[in-house]
Design an enzyme around this catalytic site. Structure first.
Site, PDB file in Angstrom:
ATOM      1  N   LYS A  91      74.573  74.139  40.647  1.00  0.00           N
ATOM      2  CA  LYS A  91      74.053  75.481  40.884  1.00  0.00           C
ATOM      3  C   LYS A  91      73.855  76.134  39.532  1.00  0.00           C
ATOM      4  CE  LYS A  91      73.405  78.123  44.628  1.00  0.00           C
ATOM      5  NZ  LYS A  91      72.974  77.722  45.977  1.00  0.00           N
ATOM      6  N   HIS A 105      63.894  84.676  58.606  1.00  0.00           N
ATOM      7  CA  HIS A 105      63.161  83.414  58.493  1.00  0.00           C
ATOM      8  C   HIS A 105      63.727  82.341  59.418  1.00  0.00           C
ATOM      9  CE1 HIS A 105      61.883  85.381  54.752  1.00  0.00           C
ATOM     10  NE2 HIS A 105      60.789  84.672  54.939  1.00  0.00           N
TER      11      HIS A 105
END
Ligand code: NAD
Length: 368
Positions: A81, A184
């Site tokens: 990350k 979404h």
């Protein structure tokens, strides 16, 4: 100065890179947690952290999560990350993301970046000008585009596995599902569920999203806080994290929790076992919502949407394995999920015991 090595040792991180570029103003941290199975893939978050220690803590925590998520999704990827320290509303520029891209390129493929909270597909297109080690590019540029429909499909098949385990039924038809969040993922999940004859109860803080769901899916709308009291077979959190907590746990009437949100349990060690005691079957978040990761991982091999959907169907078997292990060992499902992920990493790490002579330049491995 935070004790970096101590923090790395605690969760077995391999590498942490601090990136600084005076020209662009970039301050970023890339954390590579584990590359046992493959290169570390994970999004780049942009956030105005209150301190460098907070940014480090976040990137270490998130990168470890990606290792488990990739492993349980049966991908040949490790976990990583990145965080950019800054305000995503006021601090973005072409220069910033291109300089970040050069640091990613400098890692020669050990880390592959993507969009995340505070960054967008457009930002990743700037990153791509400097490195090929980026995924989640728009469809127009040959990338995989919005992962949400694939994530939603994974949640749908995962919900089917949970229903099969809890009731023995193969179909969702006739069930009532309470969906929190119609963004979404939530919208596409509702679409899949409505097509299967599921009765939907929905909530959102966005009035337009509610209007659309009620007209398209004949969904019953409830106020945001009422979703926890809804008498439904399944609760599908698709908005926020930590919605399973001391308050909601006593209110939930469902038998199954299966949704897309990350970090659904406010405290894993407290709320995971309590769900099991209440007889609620919990589909661990990072196992059921892996469709998005499967989608971007597909981009690395030349994107094929049908293949991404097909691979996402594997979430059904993975969840069945987790549920069976949890039952056999009498452990919470989130612990079973961690074990399944760790078992795969452990087993694959031993693959390296098989000695390979120097690779032929034309062999398949060298083309990857
Ligand atoms: P999104 O931002 O598009 O949708 C979230 C929705 O939740 C919005 O419609 C918002 O109005 C609503 N919402 C916010 N606060 C709410 C509240 N208090 N009560 C009810 N509704 C509320 O996000 P998304 O992409 O649909 O993702 C949903 C969740 O799934 C997030 O937790 C995300 O981290 C996780 N997730 C998403 C993907 C993906 O592919 N998009 C992949 C893995 C995990």
């Amino acid at each position: 100065m935070p004790a970096v090595f101590e923090a790395m040792e605690k969760r077995s991180h391999e590498e942490v890179v601090f990136c600084h570029d005076e020209n662009s103003g970039l301050k970023a941290i890339i954390a590579i947690h584990d590359t046992t199975i493959g290169p570390a893939l994970g999004g780049c978050r942009m956030y105005p952290y209150s301190s460098e220690a907070d940014a480090l803590r976040d990137v270490l925590r998130l990168s470890r999560g990606m290792t488990y998520k990739a492993s349980i999704a049966n991908l040949n990827l490790g976990g990583g990350k990145a965080v950019i320290l800054g305000n995503s509303k006021t601090g973005k520029s072409e220069l910033l993301f291109r300089s970040f891209g050069r640091f990613v390129e400098g890692l020669s493929g050990r880390y592959i970046t993507a969009e995340d909270v505070g960054t967008s597909v457009k930002d990743m297109e700037w990153v791509r000008m400097e490195t090929g080690y980026v995924t989640g590019i728009s469809r127009a540029l040959g990338g995989s585009g919005d992962p949400s429909p694939v994530t939603a499909y994974g949640v749908y098949v995962g919900m089917k596995a949970a229903v099969k385990k809890a009731t023995g039924k193969d179909s969702l038809s006739g069930l009532k599902v309470a969906v929190q969040g119609l963004g979404h993922v939530g919208y596409h999940l509702c679409k899949n569920l409505a097509e299967d004859g599921v009765t939907l109860v929905v909530t959102d803080v966005d009035k337009d999203a509610l209007k659309r769901a009620s007209s398209e899916f004949n969904a019953q709308v409830v106020a945001p806080d009422e979703i926890y009291d809804t008498d439904a077979d399944v609760y599908a959190p698709c908005a926020l994290g930590a919605t399973i907590n001391d308050d909601t746990l006593n209110r939930l009437k469902c038998h199954i929790i299966a949704g897309a949100a990350n970090n659904q349990l406010e405290t894993e060690s407290a709320h995971g076992p309590r769900l099991a005691e209440k007889g609620i079957l919990y589909a661990p978040d990072y196992a059921i919502n892996g469709g998005g990761l499967i989608n971007v991982a597909n981009e690395l091999e030349g994107y094929n949407r049908d293949r991404a959907f097909k691979q996402t169907e594997g979430i059904y078997d993975t969840l069945m394995r987790i549920f069976t292990l949890a039952e056999d060992e009498n452990i919470a499902t989130y612990i079973a999920a961690n074990r399944v992920a760790e078992q795969r990493m452990e087993a694959l790490s031993r693959l390296k015991n098989i000695y390979l002579p120097r690779q032929n330049p034309m062999s398949k491995r060298d083309h990857k």
